[in-house]
Design an enzyme around this catalytic site. Structure first.
Site, mmCIF file in Angstrom:
data_model
loop_
_atom_site.group_PDB
_atom_site.id
_atom_site.type_symbol
_atom_site.label_atom_id
_atom_site.label_comp_id
_atom_site.label_asym_id
_atom_site.label_seq_id
_atom_site.Cartn_x
_atom_site.Cartn_y
_atom_site.Cartn_z
ATOM 1 N N ASP A 51 -6.942 -1.342 -4.763
ATOM 2 C CA ASP A 51 -8.020 -0.912 -3.866
ATOM 3 C C ASP A 51 -8.894 0.149 -4.535
ATOM 4 O O ASP A 51 -10.114 0.157 -4.349
ATOM 5 C CB ASP A 51 -7.449 -0.338 -2.569
ATOM 6 C CG ASP A 51 -6.656 -1.349 -1.764
ATOM 7 O OD1 ASP A 51 -6.932 -2.559 -1.875
ATOM 8 O OD2 ASP A 51 -5.754 -0.921 -1.014
ATOM 9 N N ASP A 84 0.862 -1.187 0.000
ATOM 10 C CA ASP A 84 0.000 0.000 0.000
ATOM 11 C C ASP A 84 0.889 1.223 0.000
ATOM 12 O O ASP A 84 2.010 1.189 0.511
ATOM 13 C CB ASP A 84 -0.907 0.005 1.236
ATOM 14 C CG ASP A 84 -1.998 -1.052 1.187
ATOM 15 O OD1 ASP A 84 -2.474 -1.360 0.082
ATOM 16 O OD2 ASP A 84 -2.378 -1.556 2.256
#
Length: 161
Positions: free
Chosen positions: A128, A114
């Site tokens: 995402d 991330d």
């Protein structure tokens, strides 16, 4: 749909590779007056790092969902917006699943990369974003109608022809 899925997967993996190669987790760049921070993080869990002890379960669930989307949802898609949404969903699922299968500490236990951090929000990645946009598309289409196939056929009874 397939081009969106493959293109989205490639974009996700490219961005993650660049993040791993160039970002210093201890010195994240801050952009747009603090609106966005590029914070490298390896996440063993799901959204908001929930389920960090259940990485294998999350990986297996991702595989199952991807199989259902490819084998059951995709063949039934008929409308343009659902083609786009299904392609983006496949890109998002496969992007994070690729990390879980190929990244350390090992298959089914790999940590998802991330990197995008907004103030007072979770740190997330391109995969995402694809999943989130898909969810928004489904909600908008449900609320406002996503049936563009019948838009030009009003009153003819010839929907989709």
């Amino acid at each position: 749909m397939v081009l969106i899925a493959i293109g989205g997967l490639l974009l996700d993996q490219l961005v993650k590779a660049l993040a791993v190669a160039r970002l210093d987790p201890d010195d994240p760049p801050v952009l747009f007056g603090g609106l966005l921070r590029l914070q490298l993080l390896r996440n063993s869990g799901a959204a908001f790092s929930m389920g960090s002890g259940a990485t294998v379960v999350i990986s297996c669930f991702g595989i199952l969902v991807l199989v259902v989307v490819i084998g059951w949802v995709a063949p039934r898609v008929r409308r343009r917006w659902t083609l786009v949404a299904t392609g983006m969903l496949m890109a998002g699922i496969s992007g994070n699943l690729t990390d879980r299968l190929l990244r350390a500490p090992g298959p089914l236990r790999g940590h998802v990369v991330d990197l995008f951090a907004l103030p007072h929000f979770a740190i997330f990645n391109v995969a995402d974003m694809f999943i989130t946009v898909t969810a928004v598309l489904v909600v908008v289409a449900t609320l406002f109608g996503g049936d563009e196939a019948t838009a030009g056929d009003a009153g003819t009874g010839e929907a989709g022809r």
